[in-house]
Write an enzyme that holds these catalytic residues in place. Structure first.
Site, PDB file in Angstrom:
ATOM      1  N   THR A  52       0.842  -1.185   0.000  1.00 10.52           N
ATOM      2  CA  THR A  52       0.000   0.000   0.000  1.00 10.52           C
ATOM      3  C   THR A  52       0.884   1.244   0.000  1.00 10.52           C
ATOM      4  O   THR A  52       1.944   1.271   0.646  1.00 10.52           O
ATOM      5  CB  THR A  52      -0.976   0.014   1.193  1.00 10.52           C
ATOM      6  OG1 THR A  52      -1.784   1.202   1.120  1.00 10.52           O
ATOM      7  CG2 THR A  52      -0.270  -0.049   2.528  1.00 10.52           C
ATOM      8  N   GLU A  53       0.457   2.238  -0.759  1.00 12.35           N
ATOM      9  CA  GLU A  53       1.302   3.404  -1.027  1.00 12.35           C
ATOM     10  C   GLU A  53       1.690   4.172   0.224  1.00 12.35           C
ATOM     11  O   GLU A  53       2.700   4.876   0.235  1.00 12.35           O
ATOM     12  CB  GLU A  53       0.569   4.350  -1.993  1.00 12.35           C
ATOM     13  CG  GLU A  53       0.338   3.752  -3.364  1.00 12.35           C
ATOM     14  CD  GLU A  53      -0.654   4.574  -4.168  1.00 12.35           C
ATOM     15  OE1 GLU A  53      -0.580   5.819  -4.087  1.00 12.35           O
ATOM     16  OE2 GLU A  53      -1.501   3.983  -4.849  1.00 12.35           O
TER      17      GLU A  53
END
Length: 229
Positions: A52-53
């Site tokens: 996840t960013e």
């Protein structure tokens, strides 16, 4: 024309179908919203490593309602759980992973996909997401780009088109589309139909698609479990 409301796949079914193609051990980024559902449906014997960013790698499933720890969230601000080996890192390091080509798959939603693989998924000009964000890095850096989408808009307009009319997220980047009616690959600048739902003729599917659908070999029937939520 067939009433597609009776035969089209639900979002959960589209996510399930996309999950079947993720390789065991693949590093995968799931776009905010609908694509996040893919994490629920990993096939038995396979385990993707989700990124996840905002800086988590190899997180677990969503917690049960009431058990959320809101310090542990993904890029879509949804609660996640931890697994043995889960790692945390700075946002800049997360994007170094993305831009360095370390992700095997990125799965995103779409407003439009063009037959050459162009993707528009960040703005409709009508109050949509105000900026392209990290998706532009993902689509140019991940090894494979898959899109999950309804085959048509709410007013029945095609989302698979000859040319995107909305602002682009990336150019010639999409490799496969999982829609509510079909699985379509982008090959050499055109759409190639791989699977389609039962009860819909090729001609009807073509009428709902804004660019020619090519057929190379047999087209499989797109089937998914019916009891997904």
């Amino acid at each position: 024309m067939t009433d597609i409301s009776r035969i089209k796949l639900s979002n959960a079914q589209i996510a399930w179908r996309a999950a079947q193609d993720i390789e065991d051990g693949a590093y995968v980024n799931l776009g905010i919203g609908f694509p996040e559902m893919v994490a629920r449906f990993q096939p038995e014997g396979k385990q993707a490593i989700f990124h996840t960013e905002n800086g988590i790698l190899d997180f677990g499933a969503a917690p049960a309602p009431g058990d959320e720890d809101w310090d542990l969230i993904n890029a879509g601000k949804k609660a996640v759980t931890l697994k043995p080996g889960t790692s945390f890192f700075h946002h800049a390091d997360s994007f170094a992973m993305v831009r360095g080509g370390h992700l095997d798959v990125a799965i995103l939603g779409a407003y439009q996909v063009a037959q050459n693989g162009d993707l528009a998924n960040w703005s409709t000009g009508k109050g949509g997401i105000p900026a392209v964000g990290g998706a532009m890095d993902l689509v140019q850096s991940a090894k494979r780009i898959a899109v999950l989408t309804d085959h048509v808009t709410k007013d029945g307009s095609p989302k698979l088109v000859d040319r995107c009319t909305l602002p682009l997220t990336g150019v010639a980047c999409v490799t496969r589309i999982y829609s509510s009616l079909a699985v379509v690959d982008v090959v050499d600048g055109h759409f190639v139909l791989r699977e389609q739902v039962a009860g819909l003729s090729f001609d009807d599917l073509q009428a709902l698609t804004g660019a020619p659908l090519h057929v190379e070999g047999d087209v499989a029937t797109l089937t998914c479990p019916e009891d997904l939520a």
